[in-house]
Design a protein around this motif. Structure first.
Motif, PDB file in Angstrom:
ATOM      1  N   GLY A 185       0.789  -1.225   0.000  1.00 29.67           N
ATOM      2  CA  GLY A 185       0.000   0.000   0.000  1.00 29.67           C
ATOM      3  C   GLY A 185       0.820   1.274   0.000  1.00 29.67           C
ATOM      4  O   GLY A 185       0.436   2.273   0.599  1.00 29.67           O
ATOM      5  N   VAL A 186       1.967   1.233  -0.666  1.00 28.17           N
ATOM      6  CA  VAL A 186       2.834   2.403  -0.763  1.00 28.17           C
ATOM      7  C   VAL A 186       3.237   2.585  -2.223  1.00 28.17           C
ATOM      8  O   VAL A 186       3.005   1.714  -3.053  1.00 28.17           O
ATOM      9  CB  VAL A 186       4.109   2.257   0.110  1.00 28.17           C
ATOM     10  N   SER A 187       3.856   3.703  -2.514  1.00 28.48           N
ATOM     11  CA  SER A 187       4.356   3.919  -3.870  1.00 28.48           C
ATOM     12  C   SER A 187       5.720   3.245  -4.017  1.00 28.48           C
ATOM     13  O   SER A 187       6.429   3.031  -3.029  1.00 28.48           O
ATOM     14  CB  SER A 187       4.490   5.417  -4.159  1.00 28.48           C
ATOM     15  N   ALA A 188       6.070   2.953  -5.252  1.00 29.08           N
ATOM     16  CA  ALA A 188       7.399   2.395  -5.509  1.00 29.08           C
ATOM     17  C   ALA A 188       8.465   3.396  -5.079  1.00 29.08           C
ATOM     18  O   ALA A 188       9.513   3.009  -4.559  1.00 29.08           O
ATOM     19  CB  ALA A 188       7.548   2.052  -6.984  1.00 29.08           C
ATOM     20  N   ALA A 189       8.175   4.689  -5.238  1.00 28.17           N
ATOM     21  CA  ALA A 189       9.131   5.726  -4.829  1.00 28.17           C
ATOM     22  C   ALA A 189       9.398   5.667  -3.328  1.00 28.17           C
ATOM     23  O   ALA A 189      10.527   5.880  -2.886  1.00 28.17           O
ATOM     24  CB  ALA A 189       8.610   7.100  -5.212  1.00 28.17           C
ATOM     25  N   GLU A 190       8.362   5.360  -2.538  1.00 23.97           N
ATOM     26  CA  GLU A 190       8.569   5.255  -1.090  1.00 23.97           C
ATOM     27  C   GLU A 190       9.502   4.096  -0.759  1.00 23.97           C
ATOM     28  O   GLU A 190      10.364   4.200   0.112  1.00 23.97           O
ATOM     29  CB  GLU A 190       7.238   5.088  -0.361  1.00 23.97           C
ATOM     30  N   ILE A 191       9.355   2.990  -1.450  1.00 21.33           N
ATOM     31  CA  ILE A 191      10.247   1.841  -1.225  1.00 21.33           C
ATOM     32  C   ILE A 191      11.674   2.209  -1.613  1.00 21.33           C
ATOM     33  O   ILE A 191      12.626   1.815  -0.956  1.00 21.33           O
ATOM     34  CB  ILE A 191       9.765   0.600  -2.005  1.00 21.33           C
ATOM     35  N   LEU A 192      11.791   3.004  -2.670  1.00 24.71           N
ATOM     36  CA  LEU A 192      13.113   3.418  -3.136  1.00 24.71           C
ATOM     37  C   LEU A 192      13.683   4.560  -2.312  1.00 24.71           C
ATOM     38  O   LEU A 192      14.765   5.053  -2.581  1.00 24.71           O
ATOM     39  CB  LEU A 192      13.056   3.816  -4.611  1.00 24.71           C
ATOM     40  N   GLY A 193      12.949   4.990  -1.322  1.00 22.75           N
ATOM     41  CA  GLY A 193      13.446   6.025  -0.432  1.00 22.75           C
ATOM     42  C   GLY A 193      13.012   7.417  -0.808  1.00 22.75           C
ATOM     43  O   GLY A 193      13.407   8.384  -0.179  1.00 22.75           O
ATOM     44  N   GLY A 194      12.201   7.535  -1.859  1.00 27.05           N
ATOM     45  CA  GLY A 194      11.709   8.846  -2.249  1.00 27.05           C
ATOM     46  C   GLY A 194      12.778   9.759  -2.826  1.00 27.05           C
ATOM     47  O   GLY A 194      12.519  10.913  -3.115  1.00 27.05           O
ATOM     48  N   GLU A 195      13.977   9.257  -2.967  1.00 25.71           N
ATOM     49  CA  GLU A 195      15.063  10.067  -3.530  1.00 25.71           C
ATOM     50  C   GLU A 195      14.830  10.237  -5.023  1.00 25.71           C
ATOM     51  O   GLU A 195      14.484   9.299  -5.723  1.00 25.71           O
ATOM     52  CB  GLU A 195      16.413   9.376  -3.308  1.00 25.71           C
ATOM     53  N   GLN A 196      15.023  11.435  -5.534  1.00 27.66           N
ATOM     54  CA  GLN A 196      14.765  11.713  -6.940  1.00 27.66           C
ATOM     55  C   GLN A 196      15.587  10.814  -7.859  1.00 27.66           C
ATOM     56  O   GLN A 196      15.092  10.325  -8.854  1.00 27.66           O
ATOM     57  CB  GLN A 196      15.036  13.187  -7.269  1.00 27.66           C
ATOM     58  N   GLU A 197      16.841  10.552  -7.495  1.00 30.95           N
ATOM     59  CA  GLU A 197      17.664   9.703  -8.372  1.00 30.95           C
ATOM     60  C   GLU A 197      17.105   8.290  -8.439  1.00 30.95           C
ATOM     61  O   GLU A 197      17.158   7.646  -9.476  1.00 30.95           O
ATOM     62  CB  GLU A 197      19.122   9.691  -7.923  1.00 30.95           C
ATOM     63  N   ASN A 198      16.530   7.805  -7.341  1.00 26.63           N
ATOM     64  CA  ASN A 198      15.918   6.475  -7.355  1.00 26.63           C
ATOM     65  C   ASN A 198      14.657   6.467  -8.196  1.00 26.63           C
ATOM     66  O   ASN A 198      14.388   5.520  -8.925  1.00 26.63           O
ATOM     67  CB  ASN A 198      15.604   6.008  -5.934  1.00 26.63           C
TER      68      ASN A 198
END
Length: 136
Positions: free
Chosen positions: A60-73
């Motif tokens: 129930g989260v975004s893929a960006a949250e799993i990736l740490g929300g860092e722009q490069e990720n």
């Protein structure tokens, strides 16, 4: 810039634990083995784009949250999605938009709208390429 000591696997494990999901539950929902999920959580196995999107949906989260929300990720994820063949990319995006419970419906609708936008862009790109070929 990546945060020090940031780990995608640790983030997945933390999110799974916060939701009180067992390895077996998440692995079954994702269609992978418990061993595979365990290796991903311990950073012993890389995380493919499709699996990332699937796990994000389950948790129930975004893929960006799993990736740490860092722009490069996030940019890296975008590049990896863009590199997939169109049919595979559409499958990944559509699979990520499926709700797993009634409470996820709003999130699923947002994901579906995003998916439609990506598919629209892909269709416009193909249309543009076909026009260029006809002019040549």
């Amino acid at each position: 810039m990546t945060r020090p000591n940031f780990s995608v696997g640790e983030t997945l494990r933390r999110l799974r634990a916060e939701r009180a999901f067992s390895l077996a539950t998440v692995a079954e929902r994702a269609g992978i083995s418990v061993a595979t999920l365990s290796r991903v959580e311990t950073n012993k196995q890389s995380l493919e784009v499709g699996l990332l999107v699937t796990l994000a949906g389950i948790l129930g989260v975004s893929a960006a949250e799993i990736l740490g929300g860092e722009q490069e990720n996030v940019d890296s994820l975008s590049r990896r999605l863009a590199a997939l063949p169109a049919a595979e990319r559409a499958q990944v995006l559509l699979k990520s938009a499926r709700p797993r419970s009634g409470s996820e419906l709003g999130s699923a609708l947002d994901g579906l709208v995003s998916t439609v936008e990506v598919l629209r862009d892909e269709l416009l790109s193909v249309q543009h390429a076909l026009r260029r070929r006809r002019k040549s």
